[in-house]
Every structure is written in C-alpha cells, then in structure tokens.
Design an enzyme around this catalytic site. Structure first.
Site, PDB file in Angstrom:
ATOM      1  N   CYS A 128       0.810  -1.226   0.000  1.00  0.00           N
ATOM      2  CA  CYS A 128       0.000   0.000   0.000  1.00  0.00           C
ATOM      3  C   CYS A 128       0.843   1.276   0.000  1.00  0.00           C
ATOM      4  CB  CYS A 128      -0.943   0.001   1.191  1.00  0.00           C
ATOM      5  SG  CYS A 128      -2.095  -1.378   1.163  1.00  0.00           S
ATOM      6  N   ASN A 144     -10.002   0.041   0.814  1.00  0.00           N
ATOM      7  CA  ASN A 144      -8.547   0.157   0.658  1.00  0.00           C
ATOM      8  C   ASN A 144      -8.149  -0.448  -0.693  1.00  0.00           C
ATOM      9  OD1 ASN A 144      -5.780  -0.213   0.742  1.00  0.00           O
ATOM     10  ND2 ASN A 144      -5.737  -1.009   2.829  1.00  0.00           N
ATOM     11  N   HIS A 167      -2.859   7.392   2.327  1.00  0.00           N
ATOM     12  CA  HIS A 167      -3.379   6.080   1.912  1.00  0.00           C
ATOM     13  C   HIS A 167      -4.719   5.843   2.604  1.00  0.00           C
ATOM     14  CE1 HIS A 167      -3.902   1.938   1.129  1.00  0.00           C
ATOM     15  NE2 HIS A 167      -3.532   1.524   2.333  1.00  0.00           N
TER      16      HIS A 167
END
Ligand code: ACO
Length: 327
Positions: A110, A280, A250
C-alpha cells in the site's frame, strides 16, 4: 529542473459492493464495518478485469489528458500482479496501450504509489528518462479470503495513473521520506504463493494463499509511522502543517486517517478521504483520491500536497509536492 505532472486518470473495479451486500456472506454487519472503518461500499473487479486492465484504463485516461502517446518508462506499483512472477503487469499495460520504452513493476504494497513517485522523480532528475507513466493498481479482491470477515470487508479494486515529465523549470517534487521496519513484516502477510511456500493442496486447504493481517497492531503502527514520516518530510522541506493545502494519505480506514491527521494538526477540510466509497485499494488509493480531488476542483495548481502511504513491509513513505497541473 524537475518533475511535473502532465495528466491524471483513475479506473475503479466495475462491481459496486455495499456493506449490506458483503455482510450477507460474512459474520459481520453493515454497521460494524461503517463504525470501525468508515467504509460504506467498495468496488470489486468484474470477472474479466485484472490489475493490468484497470491499470491500462487509468493510464489511458492520464495519457489522453496529457495528450501524449510516448513514454520512456511505464512503472506499475502493485502487490497483485496479473501473473505471479512474469511478465510484469507494467509490460501488460504497455502492450494494452501500444506504448514503447521500458516497463517494470514496483511492489511496496500500500506504500507503492509514494515509492513510485520517489523512483520516478529520481529517474527524471537524473535524465535517465524524460517521461514516466506511473500506475498504481491493485485487484485486492483476489488476495483477501472471501470467508475472512477481518480482511474481506476492508479492501477494494482499482487503479490510478499519472504522466510525469522532466521539465526545465522548478518541478513539483519538494521532499520525500521513505522507511520500512522488517520486524513488523508479519503483521501483513500472504504466507503461500511465493518461492518460500509454493501453493499446494495443503496451502489451499488451510487458506494460506490469502492475506493474513493483525488488524489492531497494523492500526497502531500505521498511526505512528504516518505521523513520524509526515513530520520528517515537512522538516526536510523546512515547512509546517499550516503550509500544506491538502493531506492525501493512503485510504485504509477513516479512523487511521483521522487519528493521524488530528495528531499532525490537519483540520478535516484539508484531509482528502474517499475510503467510504472505495475501501482500501492499496497502491491505487492515493492516485484515485488525488485524481478525484483534482477532477472536482479541490486540488488546484499552486497547492502544496502531502502524500503519505503505509502498508506491508511494514513500509511507509511520504512525498511533498507543489502541484502545477491545471484541470
Ligand atoms: N465484523 C465484525 N467483527 C469483526 C470484523 C468484522 N468484519 N472484523 C473483525 N472483527 C472482530 C474481531 O474479531 C474482534 O473480535 P474479538 O474482540 O472477539 O477478538 C473485534 O471485532 C474487534 O477487533 P479489533 O481489532 O479491536 O477492532 P478494530 O477497532 O481495531 O478494527 C480493523 C479492526 C478495522 C481491522 C482495524 O484494526 C484496522 O483498520 N486495522 C488496520 C488495517 C489496515 O489498514 N490494513 C491495510 C494496511 S495497508 C497494506 O499494505 C495492505
């Protein structure tokens, strides 16, 4: 003499999955997901969509916006390549779009987009390449166990892309900070499927080909590293939080974003979040959030933007940019 963004694009998975829908097959509730994560829905890839097809769709939009066809290098930040080892997903995107130049993948989970920005900036500054197509794309739905409520509800699929160019003028890139703590690598982990543990009948039976996550520990570590890396990059730039127009972190969990933003001193109106609609999306989350905020006119040329990623590794990184792309 630096890096300048010429175009942006995004492409989310085609299938909208609401909390109500995902809760039908799991021991969870729409309310639990909403209150613990801020997620209301996510997009999953349709059957024929892959990381490369979503990446190519986002990249095609970024190239069209930039009105260019030539790039020297395509970089795809991803932890869910179309194929386990080869060819690279960047090569597939290059083929899909009929591009020339080099192509390579970058896997920092990520944190991928932030690392990708640093790599692209370095290559442009060194004059090794003149134009980079940077793609962040992940089909996380193939990595989360459909039976595991603790991960399945959190993630979504999508891609974001930017055309980045060397310019003989002050560029957008101001400062960066990268880090990784391998002692925390066990917190986000796919045990089987790599060279350490190829997938066989046993791995399929115990489902170790899927993502395993220590959610509470990741949460605590994420808030800590986001605050530390953002402070570090601001210190490198000699700037403070009040000098930043937008914080674009993020998008993992709205509570992680809010705690970190509060600790840093960002008021909510300066924090870009869209995790409520996408979940996500790993390496795609920052470029999707950026592209949306730029499309709707929040992010404007002249804004100072702070990007911050964190994820498996445990990795983290932040980049400060002075935005110059007009809508
Ligand atoms: N529905 C209902 N209950 C659930 C669910 C669910 N979907 N998932 C977990 N629970 C349970 C747990 O089993 C636990 O039960 P227990 O108390 O009986 O053990 C309980 O809910 C509470 O668990 P906590 O971990 O304390 O809940 P928390 O408030 O921390 O929220 C969450 C869990 C959402 C996973 C949170 O910890 C989180 O977001 N962590 C960070 C995850 C993350 O960001 N991962 C991606 C990193 S980026 C990358 O590189 C992939």
């Amino acid at each position: 003499m630096g890096m300048s963004t010429r175009g942006l694009g995004r492409a989310e998975g085609a299938v909208l999955v609401t909390n109500e829908e995902i809760s039908r097959d799991l021991d969870t509730t729409p309310e639990w997901i909403k209150t613990r994560t801020g997620i209301l829905s996510r997009r999953f890839a349709a059957e024929k969509e892959t990381t490369s097809t979503m990446g190519a769709a986002a990249a095609a939009r970024a190239l069209a916006h930039a009105a260019v066809r030539d790039v020297d290098l395509t970089i795809c930040c991803t932890m869910t390549p179309d194929y386990q080892s080869m060819p690279s997903t960047a090569a597939l995107i290059q083929g899909e779009l009929g591009l020339s130049g080099g192509a390579m993948d970058l896997n920092v989970a990520c944190s991928g987009w932030v690392y990708g920005l640093v790599v692209a900036n370095g290559l442009l500054q060194s004059r090794a390449v003149k134009r980079v197509l940077l793609v962040g794309a992940d089909k996380t739905s193939c990595l989360t166990d459909p039976r595991d409520r603790s991960t399945r509800v959190l993630f979504g699929d999508g891609a974001g892309a930017a055309v980045l160019e060397y310019v003989e003028a002050p560029g957008e890139f101001v400062a960066s900070d990268l880090g990784n703590d391998p002692s925390l690598s066990h917190l986000l982990f796919v045990p089987a499927g790599g060279s350490a543990c190829p997938i066989g009948p046993e791995e399929l039976a115990n489902r170790s080909n899927y993502l395993q996550m220590a959610g509470r520990e990741v949460f605590r570590a994420a808030v800590r590293v986001v605050v530390e890396t953002c402070k570090a990059v601001l210190a490198k730039a000699g700037l403070s939080v009040s000098d930043v127009d937008f914080f674009i972190p993020h998008q993992a969990n709205v509570r992680i974003v809010s705690y970190a933003a509060e600790k840093l001193g960002f008021p909510p109106e300066k924090v870009i979040t869209n995790v409520d609609r996408y979940g996500n999306t790993s390496a795609a989350s920052i470029p999707i959030a950026l592209t949306e905020a730029w499309e709707d006119g929040r992010v404007k040329a002249g804004d100072r933007l702070l990007f911050c990623g964190f994820g498996a590794g445990m990795s983290w990184g932040s980049v400060l940019m002075e935005w110059s792309l007009e809508k």
